[in-house]
Write a protein that holds these residues in place. Sequence first.
Motif, mmCIF file in Angstrom:
data_model
loop_
_atom_site.group_PDB
_atom_site.id
_atom_site.type_symbol
_atom_site.label_atom_id
_atom_site.label_comp_id
_atom_site.label_asym_id
_atom_site.label_seq_id
_atom_site.Cartn_x
_atom_site.Cartn_y
_atom_site.Cartn_z
ATOM 1 N N GLN A 232 0.831 -1.205 0.000
ATOM 2 C CA GLN A 232 0.000 0.000 0.000
ATOM 3 C C GLN A 232 0.866 1.257 0.000
ATOM 4 N N LYS B 281 2.004 1.713 -3.432
ATOM 5 C CA LYS B 281 0.887 2.231 -4.232
ATOM 6 C C LYS B 281 0.743 3.734 -4.061
ATOM 7 N N ARG B 282 0.875 4.202 -2.838
ATOM 8 C CA ARG B 282 0.782 5.653 -2.595
ATOM 9 C C ARG B 282 1.924 6.403 -3.271
ATOM 10 N N ARG C 181 2.071 0.332 -9.323
ATOM 11 C CA ARG C 181 0.853 -0.305 -9.828
ATOM 12 C C ARG C 181 0.748 -1.705 -9.227
ATOM 13 N N LEU C 182 -0.443 -2.053 -8.768
ATOM 14 C CA LEU C 182 -0.693 -3.350 -8.135
ATOM 15 C C LEU C 182 -1.641 -4.168 -8.995
ATOM 16 N N ILE C 183 -1.269 -5.427 -9.248
ATOM 17 C CA ILE C 183 -2.079 -6.341 -10.045
ATOM 18 C C ILE C 183 -2.282 -7.626 -9.249
ATOM 19 N N LYS D 298 -8.599 -4.150 -3.975
ATOM 20 C CA LYS D 298 -7.837 -2.929 -3.712
ATOM 21 C C LYS D 298 -6.646 -2.760 -4.656
ATOM 22 N N CYS D 299 -6.492 -3.673 -5.598
ATOM 23 C CA CYS D 299 -5.435 -3.539 -6.599
ATOM 24 C C CYS D 299 -5.955 -2.756 -7.809
ATOM 25 N N HIS D 300 -5.052 -2.255 -8.617
ATOM 26 C CA HIS D 300 -5.457 -1.525 -9.814
ATOM 27 C C HIS D 300 -6.133 -2.443 -10.824
ATOM 28 N N GLN D 301 -5.702 -3.700 -10.852
ATOM 29 C CA GLN D 301 -6.247 -4.641 -11.828
ATOM 30 C C GLN D 301 -6.371 -6.015 -11.190
ATOM 31 N N HIS D 302 -7.419 -6.735 -11.575
ATOM 32 C CA HIS D 302 -7.614 -8.113 -11.126
ATOM 33 C C HIS D 302 -7.775 -8.989 -12.351
ATOM 34 N N GLU E 78 3.520 -4.902 -19.451
ATOM 35 C CA GLU E 78 3.717 -4.072 -18.258
ATOM 36 C C GLU E 78 4.893 -4.585 -17.426
#
Length: 694
Positions: free
Chosen positions: A187, A190-191, A195-197, A209-213, A282
């Motif tokens: 987290q 992320k701040r 980018r979180l996947i 809570k991730c950018h992509q699932h 990515e």
Amino acid sequence: MTSTIVRAVCPHDCPDTCALHVTVKDGVATEVKGDPEHPTTAGVLCTKVSRYAERTYHKDRLLFPQKRVGRKGEGRFERISWDEALDIIAGKLGAIAARDPEAILPYSYAGTMGWLQGESMAPRFFHKLGASLLDRTICAMAGGTGYKYTIGAKVGTDTEQVQNARLIIIWGGNPIASNLHLWTRAQEAKRKGARLIAIDPYRSLTAEKCHQHIALLPGTDAALALGIMHVLIEENLLDHDYIAQYTLGFDLLKQRVREWTPEKTAATCGITAGEVTALAREYGAAGQRGEPAMIRLNYGMQRVRGGGMAARNIACLPALTGAWRHAAGGVQLSVSDSFPKDNQALQRPDLMPSGKYPRTINMSTIGDDLLRESSPEFGPKIDALVVYNSNPVAVAPESGVVARGFAREDLFTVVLEHFQTDTADYADILLPATTQLEHTDIHGAYGHLYLMANNPAIAPLGESRPNTEIFRLLAQRMGFTDPCFSETDDEIAAKAVKRNDERLIHFDWSSLKKTGWAKLTVPDAPFAKGGFPTPSGKCEFYSAAMQKDGLDPLPGYTPPYESAASNPELAKDYPLAMISPPARNFLNSSFVNVQSLRATEGEPHLDIHPDDAAARGIAQGDTVRIFNARGSFHAMARVTDKARAGLVVGLSIWWKKFAADNKNANEVTSQRLTDMGRAPTFYDVLVQVEKLAQ
């Protein structure tokens, strides 16, 4: 009223292995908090362990030895003395050992991760006895095996670096529920713009809570990794210098992944070709920009037929892009091999009778094995079982078969426990074990790099005793006079690590007890310049060791045992895939009996996609039956698109006695094993679901 703070450690099967501060007032533990100075714990505990004092003082704690007075499984016992309990156990084990000691089996896992209470005096006792060995496969053996073929050891990215990553892929895990302190750092990343996947069949709390699932089909993770490799190679998103210096078998890998186009990968995984291509681009682009990309590879994706190969394939990715060059890059499955633990000193395998190595029983097939008769192939029938640090009747696959095995009247069963679990109900002798607040222990970790000491905060409640003391007493009753059975816990802890290892060259147990923890001396980026602990010293895309072991030496894909694609005939009767990941408020089967946590979790429930629910006339809150040819269990339906179409999710592991039908998700799981590592296939399951009359 006097008050002190005692340094302790969370003992549970979690990568975080938190440092604890236990407040003790007049001999009573009043509060358990996270150590604010420990860099990974940072003063924060999960909701489960923050209630550890509640668990220790629980009204249902087992405090005295007991003997069964009812039928097996009824859970009816009467109190006896320690002397009587030890005499009964020693008499039974001695008589069986005189016939064949391999008819005796220990059964344990990670009820405590402590090296003393889990891995010292008990193995010594069973080694001296000549008992059968237990293959402890139930959690992480498949992925660990595939990872080690590729990387060489369970070593990887340091959790303390994660906040510096620019891309974080959380693959097959839900760290909000089971790896909180890594999630905190993710987290933070992320701040800072990372980018979180999330890659997971289920839209977990973490995935939300991730950018992509990316919601792939269960058991297809190996195929997705192959597709990523295909795109990386085809589009030249590679670190050629790293590949040339620090990897083995790239040209063969290139040929192997050529067929895994985005279209083929997407069709196999049940996602779109665009998702495959975009993910690979990515990941590769981060390497091209010199930015750290980190993969948190967790255990959910390996609990299928091809789980070992899936972990192996994913472990290849950082070497293709040079992600290992960065401290915040690479991959983390486990870092447990970073610790120079001295298993020889702890477990003393030299005590085993010379000339004959005992047979090994796989803990994941305990149901079938308890029901086997003696044979030249299998060996003697299991006549005695000693269970500690585990609850197999609840957690082992194909639970109905497991329970039938435990119900054998001719099986002498001893259970060491804190509470009367589903397994304890089948015991002949039930022994009260201490909790972490009541004994000494030493801990490594598999999610960070700190060696840790647990100091007892309070005196043992009732007549409970540490595992180490119980097995010392049994050794005395059996007439074992080897000096190692007289060693104290402190003496064992002092020799628990290899003293000349540079990672802990200054280790001193007395000092560690005072400070609570000490970090290993290891590089920030373990493989920035190669140095993989493989036979070649390189990341092995091609593994001669796998070929020697009869496995495909290159990354590949093995479809699930049970899926619509791999087994269409079975899918006609049981069309829904099922996974059973941990519930947030439980830790495997621990904490299920803590009322405040069980109340928060509610009741056993099944998440089902709206389309699948509508086809079966199922509405939110309906009681449903989940079943296949192996068994069935009941749960409350939660109609939600968190479960992708064709998938149902039963968050687990409930004690069966707390379910309305006295069953849990393991009624429908299989005892079939993975492609490597001999591990269970908990998430390789097809079921049908039907609404029950309300």
